[in-house]
Design an enzyme around this catalytic site. Structure first.
Site, PDB file in Angstrom:
ATOM      1  N   ARG A 116       5.102  -6.081   2.200  1.00  0.00           N
ATOM      2  CA  ARG A 116       3.719  -5.924   2.675  1.00  0.00           C
ATOM      3  C   ARG A 116       3.566  -6.575   4.029  1.00  0.00           C
ATOM      4  NH1 ARG A 116      -0.097  -8.863  -0.149  1.00  0.00           N
ATOM      5  NH2 ARG A 116      -1.750  -7.663   0.816  1.00  0.00           N
ATOM      6  N   LYS A 181       7.863 -16.580  -5.480  1.00  0.00           N
ATOM      7  CA  LYS A 181       7.768 -15.130  -5.668  1.00  0.00           C
ATOM      8  C   LYS A 181       9.016 -14.600  -6.372  1.00  0.00           C
ATOM      9  CE  LYS A 181       6.426 -11.165  -2.955  1.00  0.00           C
ATOM     10  NZ  LYS A 181       5.467 -10.786  -1.936  1.00  0.00           N
ATOM     11  N   ARG A 314      -3.973 -17.719   0.284  1.00  0.00           N
ATOM     12  CA  ARG A 314      -3.247 -19.005   0.278  1.00  0.00           C
ATOM     13  C   ARG A 314      -4.036 -19.977  -0.581  1.00  0.00           C
ATOM     14  NH1 ARG A 314      -1.265 -18.211   5.671  1.00  0.00           N
ATOM     15  NH2 ARG A 314      -0.311 -16.203   5.311  1.00  0.00           N
TER      16      ARG A 314
HETATM   17  C1  BTN Z   1       5.926  -7.430  -0.878  1.00  0.00           C
HETATM   18  O1  BTN Z   1       5.931  -7.722   0.319  1.00  0.00           O
HETATM   19  O2  BTN Z   1       5.615  -8.242  -1.735  1.00  0.00           O
HETATM   20  C2  BTN Z   1       6.299  -6.026  -1.310  1.00  0.00           C
HETATM   21  C3  BTN Z   1       7.778  -5.884  -1.481  1.00  0.00           C
HETATM   22  C4  BTN Z   1       8.183  -4.514  -1.977  1.00  0.00           C
HETATM   23  C5  BTN Z   1       9.683  -4.332  -1.977  1.00  0.00           C
HETATM   24  C6  BTN Z   1      10.088  -3.040  -2.615  1.00  0.00           C
HETATM   25  S1  BTN Z   1      11.828  -2.953  -2.891  1.00  0.00           S
HETATM   26  C7  BTN Z   1      11.675  -1.278  -3.319  1.00  0.00           C
HETATM   27  C8  BTN Z   1      10.692  -0.669  -2.350  1.00  0.00           C
HETATM   28  N1  BTN Z   1      11.372  -0.259  -1.138  1.00  0.00           N
HETATM   29  C9  BTN Z   1      10.983  -0.975  -0.084  1.00  0.00           C
HETATM   30  O3  BTN Z   1      11.420  -0.835   1.076  1.00  0.00           O
HETATM   31  N2  BTN Z   1      10.055  -1.867  -0.450  1.00  0.00           N
HETATM   32  C10 BTN Z   1       9.750  -1.773  -1.853  1.00  0.00           C
END
Ligand code: BTN
Length: 319
Positions: A116, A181, A314
């Protein structure tokens, strides 16, 4: 290189001679491939004189047949890649090339995993889950309301079924154990959200990862939490079954039917937080979410709601 990995994946010792014979190459060619494996896939290999070569830990690859055996009710076609830029990016490309939905994209490794707010998602080879499910959305905005939060509920249930009891949600859709996380969710849309569109539900779960110097936030993994290696095929099946269950409920009754359950699983319920949007910040106390999945904050005694993909929470020092 991947054929060599197939031979080594059992985690036992293999002599250079045996590996060379199986691959039809010289022992020095085996040595070069081993160096490549270590460098490109970041897989530590033990080299012991007189015994040969051994992966530091055995590997189980993703396997569509095994996933289908564990969860036969999931009829989604599965595309599995050894390496891809991003499973979400590949899913978006496939939407344009195929008309069959839903379908699932998995990869052993992502070279440009997306998080994100423009962040990277660190995606080492054969350790974690990089999962993108594509759905066709027919009811427009109603079917999208709170969808990413519902996905979070499915993920924490799958984690708990796999032994990670302490998993909680953080609005909008981070999955944490303590303040670390363990999983992230990124939804991407293609088409007209007010009419017919496709949504890619991207899920990254830290499964057997034990080291990752590049991750720029506090993190943990299932193996670090439970002390044991997790079979990623079983986990993919469990995530699929939970998603199927929660997406069905969401489709029939909307997010309102899951609002209370979401709040019960929100690790930051009642906490003092700062909500950050770029350079601006609002301080408040978390009340919960509304019927659309927007965050409800008590700001100086007044209830306010916030939504949008660029927001992040946060904890405040006094929380
Ligand atoms: C975040 O920032 O919390 C979201 C992360 C999401 C990662 C997943 S891995 C599978 C899918 N492909 C990606 O490039 N991103 C999501």
């Amino acid at each position: 290189m991947l054929t060599l990995l197939e031979l080594l994946k059992d985690g036992r010792f293999h002599s250079g001679e045996a590996l060379g014979a199986a691959l039809g190459v010289s022992r020095s060619a085996v040595w070069k491939q081993l160096q490549l494996l270590e460098a490109e896939l970041n897989l530590p290999i033990h080299k012991v004189r007189g015994k040969g070569y051994q992966l530091a830990s055995p590997l189980v690859f993703l396997n569509a047949e095994q996933i289908a055996l564990i969860a036969p009710s999931l009829a989604w076609p599965i595309h599995i890649y050894d390496s891809i830029d991003s499973t979400n990016a590949e899913a978006l490309r496939l939407v344009n090339a195929t008309c069959t939905t839903p379908f699932l994209v998995l990869a052993e490794q992502q070279m440009a995993g997306r998080g994100r707010r423009g962040r990277k998602w660190i995606s080492p080879f054969a350790q974690n889950i990089y999962y993108s499910l594509v759905l066709r959305i027919q009811d427009g905005l109603r079917q999208l309301e709170g969808l990413s939060l519902v996905v979070g509920l499915a993920v924490i249930q799958a984690l708990r079924e796999s032994g990670v009891q302490g998993a909680v949600l953080k609005w909008p859709n981070d999955v944490l154990v303590g303040q670390k996380k363990i999983a992230g969710i990124l939804l991407e849309l293609v088409g007209d959200p007010a009419d017919i569109c496709h949504v890619v539900i991207g899920i990254g779960i830290n499964v057997n990862m034990q080291r990752a110097d590049e991750v720029d936030q506090q993190w943990t993994s299932m193996q670090l939490e439970t002390g044991g290696a997790v079979d990623r095929n079983i986990l993919v099946a469990l995530v699929g079954l939970q998603l199927q269950r929660y997406l069905d409920r969401h489709k029939v009754s909307g997010f309102a039917a899951l609002q209370a359950e979401w709040e019960q699983n929100h690790g930051w319920q009642g906490r003092s937080v700062s909500l950050i949007a770029g350079v601006s910040r609002v301080d408040g106390v978390v009340l919960g979410v509304d019927r659309q999945g927007a965050l409800r904050l008590d700001v100086d005694g007044v209830e306010k709601t916030y939504s949008g993909g660029e927001l992040s929470l946060r904890l405040r020092d006094d929380s």
